[in-house]
Design a protein around this motif. Structure first.
Motif, mmCIF file in Angstrom:
data_model
loop_
_atom_site.group_PDB
_atom_site.id
_atom_site.type_symbol
_atom_site.label_atom_id
_atom_site.label_comp_id
_atom_site.label_asym_id
_atom_site.label_seq_id
_atom_site.Cartn_x
_atom_site.Cartn_y
_atom_site.Cartn_z
ATOM 1 N N GLY A 10 0.847 -1.189 0.000
ATOM 2 C CA GLY A 10 0.000 0.000 0.000
ATOM 3 C C GLY A 10 0.883 1.240 0.000
ATOM 4 O O GLY A 10 2.044 1.193 -0.439
ATOM 5 N N LEU A 11 0.358 2.326 0.509
ATOM 6 C CA LEU A 11 1.125 3.580 0.497
ATOM 7 C C LEU A 11 2.362 3.465 1.369
ATOM 8 O O LEU A 11 3.463 3.836 0.960
ATOM 9 N N ALA A 12 2.198 2.931 2.575
ATOM 10 C CA ALA A 12 3.333 2.827 3.494
ATOM 11 C C ALA A 12 4.313 1.754 3.033
ATOM 12 O O ALA A 12 5.531 1.957 3.064
ATOM 13 N N GLU A 31 2.357 -8.904 -1.144
ATOM 14 C CA GLU A 31 1.073 -8.248 -1.395
ATOM 15 C C GLU A 31 0.042 -9.312 -1.775
ATOM 16 O O GLU A 31 0.290 -10.136 -2.633
ATOM 17 N N HIS A 41 -10.492 -2.269 -1.267
ATOM 18 C CA HIS A 41 -9.558 -2.223 -2.401
ATOM 19 C C HIS A 41 -10.188 -2.837 -3.653
ATOM 20 O O HIS A 41 -10.894 -3.843 -3.565
ATOM 21 N N CYS A 51 -10.363 5.985 -1.148
ATOM 22 C CA CYS A 51 -11.530 6.887 -1.143
ATOM 23 C C CYS A 51 -11.227 8.092 -2.005
ATOM 24 O O CYS A 51 -11.196 8.008 -3.224
ATOM 25 N N VAL A 121 0.046 -12.924 3.582
ATOM 26 C CA VAL A 121 0.854 -13.385 4.707
ATOM 27 C C VAL A 121 -0.109 -13.677 5.855
ATOM 28 O O VAL A 121 -0.903 -12.816 6.231
ATOM 29 N N SER A 139 -5.713 -8.321 6.615
ATOM 30 C CA SER A 139 -6.500 -9.560 6.493
ATOM 31 C C SER A 139 -6.608 -10.270 7.843
ATOM 32 O O SER A 139 -5.781 -10.062 8.732
ATOM 33 N N GLN A 338 -1.354 3.282 8.239
ATOM 34 C CA GLN A 338 -2.542 3.589 9.026
ATOM 35 C C GLN A 338 -2.690 2.662 10.233
ATOM 36 O O GLN A 338 -3.274 3.035 11.238
ATOM 37 N N GLY A 344 -4.385 9.111 7.273
ATOM 38 C CA GLY A 344 -4.313 9.781 5.976
ATOM 39 C C GLY A 344 -3.285 9.146 5.052
ATOM 40 O O GLY A 344 -2.372 8.464 5.488
ATOM 41 N N TYR A 345 -3.481 9.404 3.754
ATOM 42 C CA TYR A 345 -2.595 8.825 2.734
ATOM 43 C C TYR A 345 -1.145 9.285 2.921
ATOM 44 O O TYR A 345 -0.222 8.476 2.937
HETATM 45 P P1 FAD Z 1 -3.148 0.368 2.516
HETATM 46 O O1 FAD Z 1 -2.960 1.448 1.510
HETATM 47 O O2 FAD Z 1 -4.515 -0.140 2.797
HETATM 48 O O3 FAD Z 1 -2.193 -0.834 2.093
HETATM 49 C C1 FAD Z 1 -2.222 -2.071 2.726
HETATM 50 C C2 FAD Z 1 -1.874 -3.129 1.680
HETATM 51 O O4 FAD Z 1 -1.646 -4.354 2.355
HETATM 52 C C3 FAD Z 1 -3.007 -3.379 0.698
HETATM 53 O O5 FAD Z 1 -2.514 -3.341 -0.615
HETATM 54 C C4 FAD Z 1 -3.516 -4.767 1.084
HETATM 55 O O6 FAD Z 1 -3.993 -5.502 -0.027
HETATM 56 C C5 FAD Z 1 -2.271 -5.416 1.671
HETATM 57 N N1 FAD Z 1 -2.519 -6.488 2.667
HETATM 58 C C6 FAD Z 1 -3.376 -6.477 3.718
HETATM 59 N N2 FAD Z 1 -3.246 -7.616 4.441
HETATM 60 C C7 FAD Z 1 -2.278 -8.356 3.816
HETATM 61 C C8 FAD Z 1 -1.685 -9.618 4.091
HETATM 62 N N3 FAD Z 1 -2.045 -10.365 5.132
HETATM 63 N N4 FAD Z 1 -0.723 -10.084 3.248
HETATM 64 C C9 FAD Z 1 -0.325 -9.346 2.162
HETATM 65 N N5 FAD Z 1 -0.859 -8.131 1.864
HETATM 66 C C10 FAD Z 1 -1.814 -7.649 2.694
HETATM 67 N N6 FAD Z 1 -7.077 8.611 3.913
HETATM 68 C C11 FAD Z 1 -7.041 9.792 3.266
HETATM 69 O O7 FAD Z 1 -6.037 10.517 3.334
HETATM 70 N N7 FAD Z 1 -8.101 10.211 2.523
HETATM 71 C C12 FAD Z 1 -9.212 9.452 2.375
HETATM 72 O O8 FAD Z 1 -10.140 9.843 1.677
HETATM 73 C C13 FAD Z 1 -9.286 8.193 3.059
HETATM 74 N N8 FAD Z 1 -10.389 7.425 2.972
HETATM 75 C C14 FAD Z 1 -10.418 6.202 3.553
HETATM 76 C C15 FAD Z 1 -11.547 5.394 3.374
HETATM 77 C C16 FAD Z 1 -11.600 4.116 3.919
HETATM 78 C C17 FAD Z 1 -12.828 3.268 3.707
HETATM 79 C C18 FAD Z 1 -10.496 3.640 4.663
HETATM 80 C C19 FAD Z 1 -10.511 2.243 5.224
HETATM 81 C C20 FAD Z 1 -9.379 4.452 4.867
HETATM 82 C C21 FAD Z 1 -9.327 5.731 4.335
HETATM 83 N N9 FAD Z 1 -8.224 6.591 4.499
HETATM 84 C C22 FAD Z 1 -8.173 7.799 3.841
HETATM 85 C C23 FAD Z 1 -7.176 6.269 5.480
HETATM 86 C C24 FAD Z 1 -5.790 5.824 4.971
HETATM 87 O O9 FAD Z 1 -5.099 6.929 4.491
HETATM 88 C C25 FAD Z 1 -5.829 4.739 3.950
HETATM 89 O O10 FAD Z 1 -6.393 3.607 4.518
HETATM 90 C C26 FAD Z 1 -4.403 4.405 3.409
HETATM 91 O O11 FAD Z 1 -4.547 3.605 2.278
HETATM 92 C C27 FAD Z 1 -3.524 3.723 4.417
HETATM 93 O O12 FAD Z 1 -2.297 3.354 3.851
HETATM 94 P P2 FAD Z 1 -1.540 2.016 4.294
HETATM 95 O O13 FAD Z 1 -0.327 1.918 3.466
HETATM 96 O O14 FAD Z 1 -1.406 2.002 5.755
HETATM 97 O O15 FAD Z 1 -2.554 0.836 3.937
#
Ligand code: FAD
Length: 435
Positions: A10-12, A31, A41, A51, A121, A139, A338, A344-345
């Motif tokens: 994801g983003l992080a 992933e 997603h 979003c 994972v 997950s 997150q 936030g993104y």
């Molecule tokens: P993610 O971008 O969700 O990345 C996680 C990745 O891990 C995904 O690709 C997923 O498929 C993968 N993954 C998960 N479990 C496993 C596993 N067991 N094994 C392998 N891969 C796995 N933020 C904003 O700034 N603006 C918004 O409008 C906004 N809207 C949101 C709306 C919703 C419904 C949600 C849930 C969140 C929102 N957020 C928003 C908050 C946050 O910024 C996002 O969730 C952002 O994508 C978080 O980044 P991340 O890298 O932590 O997680």
């Protein structure tokens, strides 16, 4: 172990993987998409924006604008791809959702030091250094494994996404293009409402039927992403002082400001899709169609995606993590994104950047790289790891988290600007060979 594991692209996770690889260390990036998808997603590609397509303000006087600039200076892949795929959005940085995600995927997949492992994972790896960046919708089996490791339950709140409509279905005889106060010309599509239209709309919105949400026990919603109907229920005028604020938007058909205005933001670079700003919602899908079509200009709106609400989990980071995002109890495990309670993104990507740098330093046998509280990136990592924080809640970056200037400046914009200049000067010190 001659590599670092990163779970979640994801983003992080993408930011962390990139930061590690650029320091000459091999990465195994796990992933689960496209084999498995979280409920929010949809794209096969990485770094999916679930979003809004906006990464919020790009101005230095705004803390998230400052955070972006710091990340650019620290060679962030997420910022590089966002800048390359931006779409017009006034003072904000909004991106082509698909184009952005594809660009990140291309750079990650093309990196010879990153090995992609396309699977879910289920258990945390036992060997080597691992960064867990699986997001707020991690997950189920991995969630259990994490819970065993941290020895306590997750915290959670509910987050909602806004609907997207096609441009062709918007009635531009009623809607008009403009940016608030003419900042960034004509970037938004605006749907003006008179008093009667607004009151009818509000009445239907607050009485509309809500969708059932799994495990939705009580209204634990994040203020920054509150469902539009929840906000509406606070009072008839709440929306008019929030996302439906009409100020600074002159309707060319009347030559004056409307009673309320719904804004739509371009969602892709072709300009064929628009999202309804601030309309994250938990309404049932047929209700979204019925109620949102009451908005002048959206009478025939075609919805390509409806709004949804999801349970959003995070760990109690102040108890568990260091400012490097490393676990206090288990120094081989980092968390990023997150799931750590940054909100936030951009904030999620920034934590991936810090975790990625520090995992690399640990791998290379060097000391931590901790950014001070005079910077936005450091203020955030200090907040999530601050043992004094009791009722921990997800947090967007803000100037209040940063160390004060020590002098009183009344003008808020000027004060923020000064804080931003100080931060960027500080970050410059990290842009040498040291890290
Ligand atoms: P993610 O971008 O969700 O990345 C996680 C990745 O891990 C995904 O690709 C997923 O498929 C993968 N993954 C998960 N479990 C496993 C596993 N067991 N094994 C392998 N891969 C796995 N933020 C904003 O700034 N603006 C918004 O409008 C906004 N809207 C949101 C709306 C919703 C419904 C949600 C849930 C969140 C929102 N957020 C928003 C908050 C946050 O910024 C996002 O969730 C952002 O994508 C978080 O980044 P991340 O890298 O932590 O997680």
């Amino acid at each position: 172990c001659d590599y670092i594991n990163v779970i979640g692209a994801g983003l992080a996770g993408c930011e962390a993987a990139y930061q590690i690889a650029k320091r000459g260390i091999k990465v195994r990036l796990f992933e689960m998409k496209p084999k498995n998808y979280s409920p929010a997603h949809h794209l096969e590609t990485f770094a999916e924006l679930v979003c809004s397509n906006s990464l919020r303000s790009d101005q230095l006087e705004n803390a998230v604008g400052l955070l972006k600039e710091e990340m650019r200076m620290l060679d962030s892949i997420i910022m590089k791809c966002a800048d390359a795929t931006r779409v017009p959005a006034g003072g904000a940085l909004a991106v082509d959702r698909v184009g952005f995600s594809q660009k990140v995927t291309e750079l990650i997949k093309g990196n010879p030091d990153i090995e992609l492992i396309n699977e879910e994972v289920k258990q945390l790896p036992q060997e080597g250094i691992t960064i867990v960046a699986t997001g707020p919708l991690t997950s189920e089996s991995l969630s259990k494994s994490i819970m065993e490791l941290i020895g306590e339950a997750y915290l959670h709140f509910f987050d909602a996404a806004a609907p997207i409509v096609t441009f062709d279905s918007i009635n531009m005889d009623k809607a008009f293009r403009a940016a608030r106060y003419n900042r960034g010309t004509e970037d938004y599509i605006n749907c003006p409402m008179n008093k009667e239209e607004y009151e009818n709309f509000w009445n239907e919105l607050v009485n509309a039927e809500l969708a059932e949400v799994k495990d939705f026990d009580r209204e634990v919603v994040f203020e920054g992403c509150m469902p539009v109907e929840t906000m509406a229920k606070r009072g008839i005028d709440t929306l008019r002082f929030g996302p439906l604020k009409p100020v600074g938007l002159i309707d060319p058909n009347t030559g004056s400001e409307a009673y309320a205005v719904v804004q739509l933001r371009q969602d892709n670079s072709e300009g064929t899709l628009y999202n309804i700003v601030g309309f994250q919602t938990r309404l049932k899908w047929p209700e979204q169609k019925r109620v949102f079509r009451m908005i002048p200009g959206l009478e025939n709106a075609e919805f390509v995606r409806y709004g949804v609400m999801h349970r959003n989990t995070f760990i109690n980071s102040p108890k568990l993590l260091e400012p490097s995002y490393r676990m206090r109890k288990n120094p081989n495990i980092y968390f990023a994104g997150q799931i750590t309670g940054v909100e936030g993104y951009v904030e999620s990507a920034s934590s991936g950047l810090v975790a990625g740098i520090n995992a690399s330093m640990q791998f290379l046998g060097k000391g931590d790289v901790l950014f001070p509280r005079t910077t936005a990136i450091g203020a955030l990592s200090n907040y999530i790891s601050d043992k004094n924080v009791k009722d921990f809640q997800p947090m967007n970056v803000n100037f209040g988290l940063m160390e004060g200037l020590g002098v009183k400046i009344r003008d808020k914009r000027k004060k923020n600007y000064e804080m931003a200049q100080r931060a960027l000067q500080e970050i410059r010190k990290y842009c040498d060979d040291r890290i």
